[in-house]
Design a protein around this motif. Structure first.
Motif, PDB file in Angstrom:
ATOM      1  N   SER A  10      52.330 -68.663   3.560  1.00 20.00           N
ATOM      2  CA  SER A  10      52.645 -69.266   2.251  1.00 20.00           C
ATOM      3  C   SER A  10      51.705 -70.369   1.810  1.00 20.00           C
ATOM      4  O   SER A  10      51.804 -70.825   0.668  1.00 20.00           O
ATOM      5  CB  SER A  10      54.064 -69.820   2.259  1.00 20.00           C
ATOM      6  OG  SER A  10      54.955 -68.762   2.148  1.00 20.00           O
TER       7      SER A  10
ATOM      8  N   PHE B  90      62.983 -58.140   6.472  1.00 13.50           N
ATOM      9  CA  PHE B  90      62.755 -58.633   7.834  1.00 13.50           C
ATOM     10  C   PHE B  90      64.039 -59.086   8.504  1.00 13.50           C
ATOM     11  O   PHE B  90      64.013 -59.915   9.415  1.00 13.50           O
ATOM     12  CB  PHE B  90      61.714 -59.757   7.810  1.00 13.50           C
ATOM     13  CG  PHE B  90      60.391 -59.326   7.262  1.00 13.50           C
ATOM     14  CD1 PHE B  90      59.844 -59.946   6.154  1.00 13.50           C
ATOM     15  CD2 PHE B  90      59.708 -58.248   7.827  1.00 13.50           C
ATOM     16  CE1 PHE B  90      58.628 -59.531   5.638  1.00 13.50           C
ATOM     17  CE2 PHE B  90      58.489 -57.830   7.311  1.00 13.50           C
ATOM     18  CZ  PHE B  90      57.947 -58.470   6.216  1.00 13.50           C
ATOM     19  N   TYR B  91      65.182 -58.517   8.074  1.00 18.62           N
ATOM     20  CA  TYR B  91      66.456 -58.872   8.718  1.00 18.62           C
ATOM     21  C   TYR B  91      66.368 -58.578  10.218  1.00 18.62           C
ATOM     22  O   TYR B  91      66.700 -59.416  11.053  1.00 18.62           O
ATOM     23  CB  TYR B  91      67.618 -58.102   8.075  1.00 18.62           C
ATOM     24  CG  TYR B  91      68.951 -58.473   8.672  1.00 18.62           C
ATOM     25  CD1 TYR B  91      69.545 -57.670   9.647  1.00 18.62           C
ATOM     26  CD2 TYR B  91      69.589 -59.660   8.292  1.00 18.62           C
ATOM     27  CE1 TYR B  91      70.745 -58.023  10.211  1.00 18.62           C
ATOM     28  CE2 TYR B  91      70.799 -60.023   8.853  1.00 18.62           C
ATOM     29  CZ  TYR B  91      71.368 -59.204   9.815  1.00 18.62           C
ATOM     30  OH  TYR B  91      72.561 -59.564  10.390  1.00 18.62           O
TER      31      TYR B  91
ATOM     32  N   TYR C 290      63.968 -71.175  -2.492  1.00 18.36           N
ATOM     33  CA  TYR C 290      62.667 -70.627  -2.092  1.00 18.36           C
ATOM     34  C   TYR C 290      62.698 -69.102  -2.121  1.00 18.36           C
ATOM     35  O   TYR C 290      63.607 -68.491  -1.564  1.00 18.36           O
ATOM     36  CB  TYR C 290      62.332 -71.086  -0.672  1.00 18.36           C
ATOM     37  CG  TYR C 290      60.986 -70.632  -0.216  1.00 18.36           C
ATOM     38  CD1 TYR C 290      60.791 -69.358   0.342  1.00 18.36           C
ATOM     39  CD2 TYR C 290      59.870 -71.439  -0.368  1.00 18.36           C
ATOM     40  CE1 TYR C 290      59.540 -68.924   0.738  1.00 18.36           C
ATOM     41  CE2 TYR C 290      58.622 -71.015   0.040  1.00 18.36           C
ATOM     42  CZ  TYR C 290      58.457 -69.763   0.583  1.00 18.36           C
ATOM     43  OH  TYR C 290      57.218 -69.338   0.977  1.00 18.36           O
TER      44      TYR C 290
ATOM     45  N   LEU D 205      54.250 -62.013  17.601  1.00 17.41           N
ATOM     46  CA  LEU D 205      55.587 -62.092  16.997  1.00 17.41           C
ATOM     47  C   LEU D 205      56.646 -62.020  18.097  1.00 17.41           C
ATOM     48  O   LEU D 205      56.607 -61.106  18.944  1.00 17.41           O
ATOM     49  CB  LEU D 205      55.758 -60.925  16.019  1.00 17.41           C
ATOM     50  CG  LEU D 205      57.099 -60.727  15.317  1.00 17.41           C
ATOM     51  CD1 LEU D 205      57.450 -61.936  14.452  1.00 17.41           C
ATOM     52  CD2 LEU D 205      57.061 -59.452  14.477  1.00 17.41           C
TER      53      LEU D 205
ATOM     54  N   ALA E 145      51.636 -64.267  -2.448  1.00 17.01           N
ATOM     55  CA  ALA E 145      52.599 -65.209  -1.850  1.00 17.01           C
ATOM     56  C   ALA E 145      52.290 -65.484  -0.398  1.00 17.01           C
ATOM     57  O   ALA E 145      52.932 -66.338   0.221  1.00 17.01           O
ATOM     58  CB  ALA E 145      54.021 -64.656  -1.970  1.00 17.01           C
TER      59      ALA E 145
ATOM     60  N   ARG F 106      54.192 -78.461  -1.224  1.00 17.30           N
ATOM     61  CA  ARG F 106      55.249 -79.159  -0.514  1.00 17.30           C
ATOM     62  C   ARG F 106      54.859 -80.622  -0.322  1.00 17.30           C
ATOM     63  O   ARG F 106      53.677 -80.949  -0.140  1.00 17.30           O
ATOM     64  CB  ARG F 106      55.469 -78.530   0.872  1.00 17.30           C
ATOM     65  CG  ARG F 106      56.108 -77.153   0.842  1.00 17.30           C
ATOM     66  CD  ARG F 106      56.504 -76.728   2.241  1.00 17.30           C
ATOM     67  NE  ARG F 106      56.991 -75.349   2.309  1.00 17.30           N
ATOM     68  CZ  ARG F 106      58.228 -74.967   1.991  1.00 17.30           C
ATOM     69  NH1 ARG F 106      59.104 -75.868   1.552  1.00 17.30           N
ATOM     70  NH2 ARG F 106      58.607 -73.708   2.082  1.00 17.30           N
TER      71      ARG F 106
ATOM     72  N   THR G  49      53.357 -75.146   4.096  1.00 18.35           N
ATOM     73  CA  THR G  49      53.567 -74.531   5.403  1.00 18.35           C
ATOM     74  C   THR G  49      53.402 -73.025   5.232  1.00 18.35           C
ATOM     75  O   THR G  49      53.348 -72.518   4.105  1.00 18.35           O
ATOM     76  CB  THR G  49      55.001 -74.823   5.894  1.00 18.35           C
ATOM     77  OG1 THR G  49      55.898 -74.487   4.829  1.00 18.35           O
ATOM     78  CG2 THR G  49      55.159 -76.285   6.246  1.00 18.35           C
TER      79      THR G  49
ATOM     80  N   THR H   1      54.393 -69.087   7.203  1.00 20.95           N
ATOM     81  CA  THR H   1      54.956 -68.263   8.271  1.00 20.95           C
ATOM     82  C   THR H   1      54.632 -66.809   7.962  1.00 20.95           C
ATOM     83  O   THR H   1      55.075 -66.279   6.941  1.00 20.95           O
ATOM     84  CB  THR H   1      56.498 -68.406   8.335  1.00 20.95           C
ATOM     85  OG1 THR H   1      56.835 -69.777   8.541  1.00 20.95           O
ATOM     86  CG2 THR H   1      57.058 -67.548   9.450  1.00 20.95           C
TER      87      THR H   1
ATOM     88  N   ASN I  10      58.757 -66.149  14.334  1.00 20.82           N
ATOM     89  CA  ASN I  10      60.140 -65.820  14.698  1.00 20.82           C
ATOM     90  C   ASN I  10      60.585 -66.676  15.880  1.00 20.82           C
ATOM     91  O   ASN I  10      61.266 -66.218  16.812  1.00 20.82           O
ATOM     92  CB  ASN I  10      60.331 -64.329  15.026  1.00 20.82           C
ATOM     93  CG  ASN I  10      61.818 -63.948  15.013  1.00 20.82           C
ATOM     94  OD1 ASN I  10      62.600 -64.485  14.221  1.00 20.82           O
ATOM     95  ND2 ASN I  10      62.208 -63.054  15.919  1.00 20.82           N
TER      96      ASN I  10
HETATM   97  C1  LIG Z   1      58.691 -70.233   5.108  1.00 26.78           C
HETATM   98  C2  LIG Z   1      57.250 -70.036   4.701  1.00 26.78           C
HETATM   99  N1  LIG Z   1      57.122 -68.843   3.943  1.00 26.78           N
HETATM  100  C3  LIG Z   1      56.031 -68.050   4.076  1.00 26.78           C
HETATM  101  O1  LIG Z   1      55.036 -68.421   4.665  1.00 26.78           O
HETATM  102  C4  LIG Z   1      56.229 -66.602   3.665  1.00 26.78           C
HETATM  103  C5  LIG Z   1      54.960 -65.924   3.290  1.00 26.78           C
HETATM  104  N2  LIG Z   1      56.811 -65.970   4.833  1.00 26.78           N
HETATM  105  C6  LIG Z   1      58.088 -65.572   4.863  1.00 26.78           C
HETATM  106  O2  LIG Z   1      58.807 -65.531   3.891  1.00 26.78           O
HETATM  107  C7  LIG Z   1      58.613 -65.147   6.240  1.00 26.78           C
HETATM  108  C8  LIG Z   1      58.813 -63.631   6.352  1.00 26.78           C
HETATM  109  C9  LIG Z   1      59.433 -63.284   7.707  1.00 26.78           C
HETATM  110  C10 LIG Z   1      58.603 -63.780   8.863  1.00 26.78           C
HETATM  111  C11 LIG Z   1      59.183 -63.404  10.231  1.00 26.78           C
HETATM  112  N3  LIG Z   1      60.609 -63.710  10.364  1.00 26.78           N
HETATM  113  C12 LIG Z   1      61.540 -62.742  10.554  1.00 26.78           C
HETATM  114  O3  LIG Z   1      61.259 -61.554  10.591  1.00 26.78           O
HETATM  115  C13 LIG Z   1      62.961 -63.230  10.708  1.00 26.78           C
HETATM  116  N4  LIG Z   1      63.889 -62.120  10.932  1.00 26.78           N
HETATM  117  C14 LIG Z   1      58.427 -64.220  11.262  1.00 26.78           C
HETATM  118  O4  LIG Z   1      58.949 -65.264  11.704  1.00 26.78           O
HETATM  119  O5  LIG Z   1      57.275 -63.839  11.573  1.00 26.78           O
HETATM  120  C15 LIG Z   1      56.850 -71.274   3.953  1.00 26.78           C
HETATM  121  O6  LIG Z   1      56.836 -71.254   2.724  1.00 26.78           O
HETATM  122  O7  LIG Z   1      56.575 -72.243   4.625  1.00 26.78           O
END
Ligand SMILES: C[C@@H](NC(=O)[C@@H](C)NC(=O)CCCC[C@H](NC(=O)C[NH3+])C(=O)[O-])C(=O)O
Length: 351
Positions: free
Chosen positions: A62, A120-121, A159, A214, A237, A287, A301, A303, A329
């Motif tokens: 992100s 990604f549930y 978000y 992961l 995104a 942020r 941040t 993820t 994760n």
């Molecule tokens: C929160 C973060 N958002 C991002 O960076 C966006 C691009 N990432 C997500 O929405 C996480 C998707 C799942 C990741 C997966 N999790 C799962 O699959 C959970 N079941 C993982 O952790 O790799 C931000 O804005 O800081």
């Protein structure tokens, strides 16, 4: 006001804790004018036992949202987009609520449902199902609008990746030019960010990079190497690839006014608290975090499967920090890694 010197020993201690909690490796780079501080721990590749180093590229997740916001706000400054106009004025297909404005998308106040909640549930099956897929923006928006809005447009911060997918669609529909070209022309070339790229839908990372691992939902199972993927589920995104030096240059340039006119930078850094304690805030694709020493830093941040990123700078862009842990994760690791902010900007170990 000058900041205390970064506490490099504290950064290294944070990395060691993150490794003890399951991260294969971690890196932090701090830049302040001509000075830079480097801390690299553990492995960039657990099969080859390659040691981590701070020059390696990685998927920034992100943090990509801030790159997309810079493009959008430059278009606003050029008079091509009105932040307070309905987003539907600039989209090929309408969102279900005319009240959603461009500003709502930039500040996560549209109410649009985040399709990644379902996608990604189940973490690894969800990832394996999409890692080689190529989505259109519209397909992702349709996944979101199949569900009701979380809130009335403008009523609350919520978000959602959908917001920045819609902004990618707006940029391409308004200009007829791919987002990748806008990143290159408006940010990467002017700032000479040679280790930053947007190669969607290619799955491989070029140059020298950290592999990402992961964690499975059943944490007793081994980590899954998630390095190669299209990141088409995120695109504008979350699909940018960069390294610590380039992220520090990007955020320093942004906050010191080199990427946006004053008016747009002021809009971007008009922050709204998003936590009860007021220590975390969101502006437009940005942020804010107020640290233990009272200093507020600005950045984002990230993820993405196998990669946790923190990339922040001071309000004047004088000192910047980027940290990576090459797992995901694993909320414990993500929280632990955030302590590099205090060590880097407050010069103290927050423990
Ligand atoms: C929160 C973060 N958002 C991002 O960076 C966006 C691009 N990432 C997500 O929405 C996480 C998707 C799942 C990741 C997966 N999790 C799962 O699959 C959970 N079941 C993982 O952790 O790799 C931000 O804005 O800081």
């Amino acid at each position: 006001p000058s900041l205390p010197a970064p506490d490099v020993a504290a950064v290294a201690a944070v990395h060691r804790t993150a490794l003890s909690q399951g991260a294969p490796g971690a890196l932090t780079r701090i830049d302040e004018g001509p000075r830079s501080y480097h801390v690299a721990t553990g492995e960039a590749d657990t099969a080859a036992h390659t040691p981590m180093d701070t020059g390696r590229r990685f998927r920034v997740g992100s943090v990509s949202k801030t790159f997309t916001t810079v493009v959008l706000l430059q278009l606003a400054a050029e008079g091509k987009i009105d932040l307070d106009a309905p987003a539907n004025r600039y989209l090929p297909r309408p969102l279900p609520d005319e009240r959603i404005t461009v500003r709502h998308l930039l500040s996560h106040r549209s109410g649009l449902y985040d399709y990644t909640n379902d996608m990604f549930y189940n973490t690894v099956p969800g990832f394996e199902a999409v890692r080689n897929k190529v989505f259109s923006y519209q397909e992702l928006i349709d996944l979101s609008t199949a569900k009701p809005l979380n809130n009335t447009p403008g009523a609350a911060y919520s978000y959602s990746n959908t917001n920045f997918v819609a902004l990618g669609a707006i940029i391409e529909h308004v200009t007829g030019t791919p987002v990748a070209t806008h990143y290159q022309r408006r940010i990467l070339t002017p700032l000479r960010l040679r280790n930053t790229s947007y190669v969607h839908p290619r799955t491989t990372i070029s140059g020298t990079y950290a592999r990402g691992y992961l964690r499975q939902d059943d944490t007793t199972l081994p980590l899954v190497d998630s390095t190669e993927q299209t990141v088409s589920w995120a695109q504008s995104a979350g699909a940018v690839i960069s390294n610590a030096r380039d992220l520090n240059r990007f955020f320093s340039a942004l906050l010191s006014g080199k990427l946006l006119p004053e008016e747009q930078l002021r809009e971007m850094t008009t922050m709204v608290p998003v936590t009860a304690d007021g220590k975390q805030s969101y502006g437009l694709g940005l942020r804010g975090r107020t640290l233990s020493c009272g200093t507020t830093v600005y950045g984002h941040t990230g993820t993405v499967q196998g990669y946790y990123t923190y990339a922040f700078t001071t309000s004047d862009g004088r000192r910047s920090m980027a940290s990576l842990a090459n797992t995901s994760n694993n909320g414990t690791v993500n929280t632990t890694l955030g302590a590099t902010l205090d060590a880097s900007f407050c010069g103290t170990d927050p423990a």
